[in-house]
Design a protein around this motif. Structure first.
Motif, short mmCIF file in Angstrom:
data_model
loop_
_atom_site.label_atom_id
_atom_site.label_comp_id
_atom_site.label_asym_id
_atom_site.label_seq_id
_atom_site.Cartn_x
_atom_site.Cartn_y
_atom_site.Cartn_z
N ARG A 93 0.86 -1.19 0.00
CA ARG A 93 0.00 0.00 0.00
C ARG A 93 0.89 1.23 0.00
NH1 ARG A 93 -3.96 0.90 4.07
NH2 ARG A 93 -5.11 2.01 2.48
N SER A 94 0.43 2.29 -0.63
CA SER A 94 1.25 3.50 -0.74
C SER A 94 1.54 4.10 0.64
CB SER A 94 0.58 4.53 -1.65
OG SER A 94 -0.66 4.94 -1.13
N SER A 95 0.66 3.93 1.60
CA SER A 95 0.92 4.43 2.95
C SER A 95 2.15 3.77 3.56
CB SER A 95 -0.28 4.18 3.87
OG SER A 95 -1.39 4.93 3.43
N LEU A 96 2.33 2.49 3.31
CA LEU A 96 3.50 1.77 3.81
C LEU A 96 4.77 2.35 3.18
CD1 LEU A 96 4.23 -0.73 5.62
CD2 LEU A 96 4.33 -2.03 3.50
N LEU A 97 4.72 2.60 1.87
CA LEU A 97 5.87 3.17 1.17
C LEU A 97 6.21 4.56 1.72
CD1 LEU A 97 4.91 2.18 -2.47
CD2 LEU A 97 6.62 1.07 -1.00
N ARG A 98 5.20 5.36 1.98
CA ARG A 98 5.43 6.72 2.48
C ARG A 98 6.04 6.74 3.87
NH1 ARG A 98 0.62 7.36 -0.71
NH2 ARG A 98 0.89 9.06 -2.21
N MET A 99 5.97 5.62 4.56
CA MET A 99 6.55 5.52 5.90
C MET A 99 7.97 4.95 5.88
SD MET A 99 3.24 4.39 8.02
CE MET A 99 1.71 5.25 7.71
N GLY A 100 8.48 4.68 4.67
CA GLY A 100 9.84 4.17 4.55
C GLY A 100 9.95 2.68 4.67
N CYS A 101 8.89 1.97 4.29
CA CYS A 101 8.87 0.51 4.34
C CYS A 101 8.32 -0.02 3.02
CB CYS A 101 7.98 0.00 5.47
SG CYS A 101 8.44 0.62 7.10
N THR A 102 8.67 -1.24 2.70
CA THR A 102 8.09 -1.86 1.50
C THR A 102 7.94 -3.35 1.71
OG1 THR A 102 8.17 -1.93 -0.92
CG2 THR A 102 10.24 -2.31 0.23
N LEU A 103 7.19 -3.97 0.83
CA LEU A 103 7.00 -5.41 0.82
C LEU A 103 7.61 -5.97 -0.45
CD1 LEU A 103 3.26 -5.86 1.87
CD2 LEU A 103 5.27 -6.29 3.27
N TYR A 104 8.21 -7.13 -0.33
CA TYR A 104 8.64 -7.89 -1.49
C TYR A 104 7.68 -9.07 -1.60
CZ TYR A 104 12.76 -5.03 -0.88
OH TYR A 104 13.61 -3.96 -0.72
N THR A 105 7.07 -9.20 -2.75
CA THR A 105 6.02 -10.20 -2.93
C THR A 105 6.36 -11.07 -4.14
OG1 THR A 105 4.70 -8.81 -4.38
CG2 THR A 105 4.33 -8.57 -2.01
N ALA A 106 5.51 -12.03 -4.41
CA ALA A 106 5.70 -12.92 -5.56
C ALA A 106 4.36 -13.10 -6.25
CB ALA A 106 6.25 -14.26 -5.10
N VAL A 107 4.40 -13.65 -7.44
CA VAL A 107 3.17 -13.96 -8.18
C VAL A 107 2.46 -15.10 -7.46
CG1 VAL A 107 2.27 -14.91 -10.34
CG2 VAL A 107 4.14 -13.25 -10.38
N HIS A 108 1.16 -14.99 -7.33
CA HIS A 108 0.36 -16.10 -6.80
C HIS A 108 -0.22 -16.83 -7.99
CE1 HIS A 108 0.85 -15.00 -2.66
NE2 HIS A 108 0.45 -13.78 -2.91
N ASP A 109 0.17 -18.07 -8.15
CA ASP A 109 -0.22 -18.88 -9.30
C ASP A 109 -1.66 -19.34 -9.22
OD1 ASP A 109 2.33 -18.83 -10.54
OD2 ASP A 109 3.03 -20.40 -9.18
N PRO A 110 -2.23 -19.69 -10.39
CA PRO A 110 -3.58 -20.26 -10.41
C PRO A 110 -3.65 -21.47 -9.46
CG PRO A 110 -2.85 -19.82 -12.65
CD PRO A 110 -1.67 -19.60 -11.75
N GLY A 111 -4.70 -21.55 -8.68
CA GLY A 111 -4.90 -22.68 -7.78
C GLY A 111 -4.28 -22.53 -6.41
N TYR A 112 -3.46 -21.50 -6.18
CA TYR A 112 -2.87 -21.32 -4.85
C TYR A 112 -3.97 -20.98 -3.86
CZ TYR A 112 -0.70 -19.24 -0.80
OH TYR A 112 -0.35 -18.95 0.49
N GLU A 113 -3.84 -21.56 -2.67
CA GLU A 113 -4.78 -21.30 -1.59
C GLU A 113 -4.02 -21.24 -0.28
OE1 GLU A 113 -8.57 -23.55 0.54
OE2 GLU A 113 -7.96 -24.15 -1.46
N GLY A 114 -4.27 -20.21 0.51
CA GLY A 114 -3.61 -20.13 1.80
C GLY A 114 -3.49 -18.71 2.31
#
Length: 156
Positions: A93-114
């Motif tokens: 979320r842009s609010s997180l970025l504006r606070m000097g933090c970020t997330l590193y994420t990955a693609v969620h493939d078809p069928g992933y659940e969790g």
């Protein structure tokens, strides 16, 4: 094509409509872990070894946590289920970025659940409250069924 929030709501178990945004659904912090030890990656995953994780925050039990600079693992509180003809992308979320933090994420493939996990990079100290919204998930339709996820993170 990005699916709108009305359809996307079907694929995320949300707390309430506060999480519904124009293009996707906000994901909330469930728990936060400190990463300890060494991980191992290889081509075939035969030698793959995840590092150890020590839980330092849980939205079920804790009200807030103050994090110093560093790398943490976040597990979201919202269960997602990706349909077989879609994939999902997650952004901070842009609010997180504006606070000097970020997330590193990955693609969620078809069928992933969790309950997905992302890497939180805290470059400026931050206080995070229970169930804070930190990411937004966007669902995109694929041009056809390309197979479904069957990796070790399924239903975790």
């Amino acid at each position: 094509m990005i699916l709108g929030p009305k359809l996307s709501k079907k694929f995320v178990e949300i707390m309430d409509d506060t999480q519904v945004q124009q293009c996707g659904i906000d994901l909330r912090v469930g728990s936060i872990y400190r990463i300890e030890g060494e991980g191992v990656l290889d081509y075939s995953n035969e030698k793959r070894k995840l590092p150890s994780y020590r839980k330092i925050f849980s939205s079920e039990n804790d009200i807030k946590i103050s994090l110093d600079r560093g790398i943490y693992l976040i597990k979201v509180a919202d269960k997602i289920k990706i349909p077989e003809d879609m994939a999902a992308l997650v952004y901070p979320r842009s609010s997180l970025l504006r606070m000097g933090c970020t997330l590193y994420t990955a693609v969620h493939d078809p069928g992933y659940e969790g309950y997905p996990e992302y890497l939180l990079n805290v470059m400026n100290p931050i206080t995070i409250y229970r169930y804070a919204r930190v990411a937004q998930i966007l669902f995109i339709r694929s041009s056809g069924v390309v197979g479904t996820y069957s990796g070790i993170y399924q239903k975790r």
